[in-house]
Design a protein around this motif. Sequence first.
Motif, PDB file in Angstrom:
ATOM      1  N   PRO A 151       0.824  -1.224   0.000  1.00 17.69           N
ATOM      2  CA  PRO A 151       0.000   0.000   0.000  1.00 17.69           C
ATOM      3  C   PRO A 151       0.853   1.268   0.000  1.00 17.69           C
ATOM      4  O   PRO A 151       0.470   2.283  -0.606  1.00 17.69           O
ATOM      5  CB  PRO A 151      -0.806  -0.122   1.303  1.00 17.69           C
ATOM      6  CG  PRO A 151      -0.887  -1.591   1.542  1.00 17.69           C
ATOM      7  CD  PRO A 151       0.453  -2.119   1.101  1.00 17.69           C
ATOM      8  N   TRP A 152       1.998   1.236   0.666  1.00 18.30           N
ATOM      9  CA  TRP A 152       2.899   2.388   0.672  1.00 18.30           C
ATOM     10  C   TRP A 152       3.436   2.631  -0.737  1.00 18.30           C
ATOM     11  O   TRP A 152       3.518   3.785  -1.194  1.00 18.30           O
ATOM     12  CB  TRP A 152       4.045   2.139   1.646  1.00 18.30           C
ATOM     13  CG  TRP A 152       5.050   3.241   1.701  1.00 18.30           C
ATOM     14  CD1 TRP A 152       4.966   4.402   2.424  1.00 18.30           C
ATOM     15  CD2 TRP A 152       6.285   3.296   0.986  1.00 18.30           C
ATOM     16  NE1 TRP A 152       6.087   5.181   2.204  1.00 18.30           N
ATOM     17  CE2 TRP A 152       6.911   4.518   1.333  1.00 18.30           C
ATOM     18  CE3 TRP A 152       6.933   2.424   0.102  1.00 18.30           C
ATOM     19  CZ2 TRP A 152       8.146   4.894   0.808  1.00 18.30           C
ATOM     20  CZ3 TRP A 152       8.164   2.799  -0.418  1.00 18.30           C
ATOM     21  CH2 TRP A 152       8.759   4.032  -0.065  1.00 18.30           C
ATOM     22  N   ARG A 211       2.002   1.810  -3.532  1.00 18.29           N
ATOM     23  CA  ARG A 211       0.884   2.307  -4.352  1.00 18.29           C
ATOM     24  C   ARG A 211       0.737   3.815  -4.196  1.00 18.29           C
ATOM     25  O   ARG A 211       0.561   4.550  -5.178  1.00 18.29           O
ATOM     26  CB  ARG A 211      -0.422   1.621  -3.927  1.00 18.29           C
ATOM     27  CG  ARG A 211      -0.625   0.240  -4.515  1.00 18.29           C
ATOM     28  CD  ARG A 211      -2.087  -0.174  -4.451  1.00 18.29           C
ATOM     29  NE  ARG A 211      -2.760   0.308  -3.249  1.00 18.29           N
ATOM     30  CZ  ARG A 211      -3.367  -0.465  -2.364  1.00 18.29           C
ATOM     31  NH1 ARG A 211      -3.355  -1.777  -2.517  1.00 18.29           N
ATOM     32  NH2 ARG A 211      -3.991   0.067  -1.325  1.00 18.29           N
ATOM     33  N   ILE A 212       0.783   4.271  -2.934  1.00 24.77           N
ATOM     34  CA  ILE A 212       0.633   5.702  -2.671  1.00 24.77           C
ATOM     35  C   ILE A 212       1.846   6.477  -3.182  1.00 24.77           C
ATOM     36  O   ILE A 212       1.710   7.556  -3.793  1.00 24.77           O
ATOM     37  CB  ILE A 212       0.444   5.948  -1.160  1.00 24.77           C
ATOM     38  CG1 ILE A 212      -0.859   5.312  -0.683  1.00 24.77           C
ATOM     39  CG2 ILE A 212       0.468   7.433  -0.837  1.00 24.77           C
ATOM     40  CD1 ILE A 212      -1.029   5.310   0.817  1.00 24.77           C
ATOM     41  N   LYS A 213       3.025   5.943  -2.936  1.00 23.86           N
ATOM     42  CA  LYS A 213       4.269   6.641  -3.261  1.00 23.86           C
ATOM     43  C   LYS A 213       4.527   6.725  -4.764  1.00 23.86           C
ATOM     44  O   LYS A 213       4.947   7.789  -5.275  1.00 23.86           O
ATOM     45  CB  LYS A 213       5.440   5.924  -2.579  1.00 23.86           C
ATOM     46  CG  LYS A 213       6.807   6.548  -2.782  1.00 23.86           C
ATOM     47  CD  LYS A 213       7.015   7.739  -1.895  1.00 23.86           C
ATOM     48  CE  LYS A 213       8.435   8.264  -1.994  1.00 23.86           C
ATOM     49  NZ  LYS A 213       8.646   9.461  -1.145  1.00 23.86           N
ATOM     50  N   GLY A 266       2.348   5.182  -7.337  1.00 23.40           N
ATOM     51  CA  GLY A 266       1.204   4.978  -8.227  1.00 23.40           C
ATOM     52  C   GLY A 266       1.102   3.562  -8.780  1.00 23.40           C
ATOM     53  O   GLY A 266       0.488   3.350  -9.835  1.00 23.40           O
ATOM     54  N   THR A 291      -0.285  -0.269  -9.137  1.00 23.05           N
ATOM     55  CA  THR A 291      -1.644  -0.818  -9.055  1.00 23.05           C
ATOM     56  C   THR A 291      -1.581  -2.305  -8.722  1.00 23.05           C
ATOM     57  O   THR A 291      -0.553  -2.967  -8.948  1.00 23.05           O
ATOM     58  CB  THR A 291      -2.399  -0.641 -10.389  1.00 23.05           C
ATOM     59  OG1 THR A 291      -1.752  -1.431 -11.406  1.00 23.05           O
ATOM     60  CG2 THR A 291      -2.424   0.831 -10.810  1.00 23.05           C
ATOM     61  N   PHE A 337       1.054   6.522   8.246  1.00 11.72           N
ATOM     62  CA  PHE A 337       1.166   5.779   6.983  1.00 11.72           C
ATOM     63  C   PHE A 337       0.100   4.699   6.891  1.00 11.72           C
ATOM     64  O   PHE A 337      -0.558   4.534   5.847  1.00 11.72           O
ATOM     65  CB  PHE A 337       2.572   5.192   6.855  1.00 11.72           C
ATOM     66  CG  PHE A 337       2.651   3.820   6.271  1.00 11.72           C
ATOM     67  CD1 PHE A 337       2.223   3.546   4.973  1.00 11.72           C
ATOM     68  CD2 PHE A 337       3.155   2.757   7.015  1.00 11.72           C
ATOM     69  CE1 PHE A 337       2.302   2.260   4.437  1.00 11.72           C
ATOM     70  CE2 PHE A 337       3.232   1.485   6.497  1.00 11.72           C
ATOM     71  CZ  PHE A 337       2.797   1.235   5.207  1.00 11.72           C
ATOM     72  N   ALA A 351      -3.386   6.313   6.477  1.00  9.58           N
ATOM     73  CA  ALA A 351      -3.523   6.860   5.123  1.00  9.58           C
ATOM     74  C   ALA A 351      -3.742   5.764   4.087  1.00  9.58           C
ATOM     75  O   ALA A 351      -4.463   5.961   3.094  1.00  9.58           O
ATOM     76  CB  ALA A 351      -2.284   7.676   4.766  1.00  9.58           C
ATOM     77  N   GLY A 352      -3.148   4.596   4.337  1.00  7.09           N
ATOM     78  CA  GLY A 352      -3.297   3.488   3.394  1.00  7.09           C
ATOM     79  C   GLY A 352      -4.521   2.640   3.647  1.00  7.09           C
ATOM     80  O   GLY A 352      -4.719   1.621   2.980  1.00  7.09           O
TER      81      GLY A 352
END
Length: 380
Positions: A196-197, A199-201, A203, A205, A350, A353-354
């Motif tokens: 998940p980190w 993905r956020i950092k 992009g 998928t 973190f 947020a995820g």
Amino acid sequence: MKKALPERQRMARIKMLSGDRRPVHPQAWNVSQHRARRPRRRDTPRGTCMAKRSLSRMVVAGLVVGAALGAALAPAAAADKVTFLTSWFAQAEHGGFYQAKATGLYDKAGLDVTIKMGGPQVNSSQFLLAGDADFMMGYDIQVLKGREQNLPLVTVASSFQFDLQGIMTHDDIVDLAALKGKPILIAGSSRTTFWPWLRIKYGYTDEQIRPYTFNLQPFFADKTVAQQAYPSSEPYQAEQQNEKVKFFLLADSGYPPYGSTIVTTEKMIADKPDLVARFVQASLEGWRDYMKNPAPANALIKAANAKMTDGQIAFALERMREIKAIDRGDAATLGLGIITADRYRQIYEFLVAGGLLDPKVDWHKAFDDRFVKNLKIGVN
């Protein structure tokens, strides 16, 4: 011829003459001296008195020596038995604990420590909470997720100042951002930790995910594939196959968790804080010494894990020193094993947020820095 005295007078005179034996010299007789100091018996030789006094001193000395010897031979207080559960099979990344065991640091701390290896099928939290272990090698996300379920898990120190998790790629990849859209092999558990980190950092998928089964052949077979890795494990296997690879440490891009933490329970901290303090200090001293002279620990590691080789241990040590796994960041000034509220807040944020953690979780209860913040082990 003198006339014999009557019997009564004769006896009186004998008594008088025999009882008066004072010296003639006037200074030789003093009543106060006579009463204060009893004259030595004339039938006791001076040497005999001295012999008796010497014998008395010898008896006393013998009693003192005997008491000291008895204290030395008395059984020492029994060491506190402790079971520590690691997260995987014995390896260099566990070296500090094996060093403390091998070199007697745990013994010196009054601890009889048993190190049990973890593995892919071992639920370490379950073992700890069931009382089958007193401490475990844990992970911040694991502890915070446990707190979400009201499990009384507490982190008390950290072996590494960052998670050693990373991504291994083929040598044509320049950075992690370049992996967007490319297949990446990850384990199922990684979906709720670093993925998940990423993905956020960057992009990424979920369509990029491919299952990682701890077999490197799919990676070797496809030059477009990347995979999760540890700096001392998968890159070593790649090197043995003469494969050119790159390794990207997630912490270098801001991934916040600590690595290989020491975790226990609220009950252990409440009931035996002194034992917790002794275990933490001896373990961190083990890490300090392992990085200088790893031979004692390595012997135990190889005895526990028959598949571990000298080559892989040497490779792991070189990488840990290279990335400053134990003495980077806060550890440089606050000492080995340090954990801080600021870092735990970052980890909590973190996860929230995820979408991995309930915001209502009290992250302050997930760690206790009392056992490490004043040690400053390894700080010059």
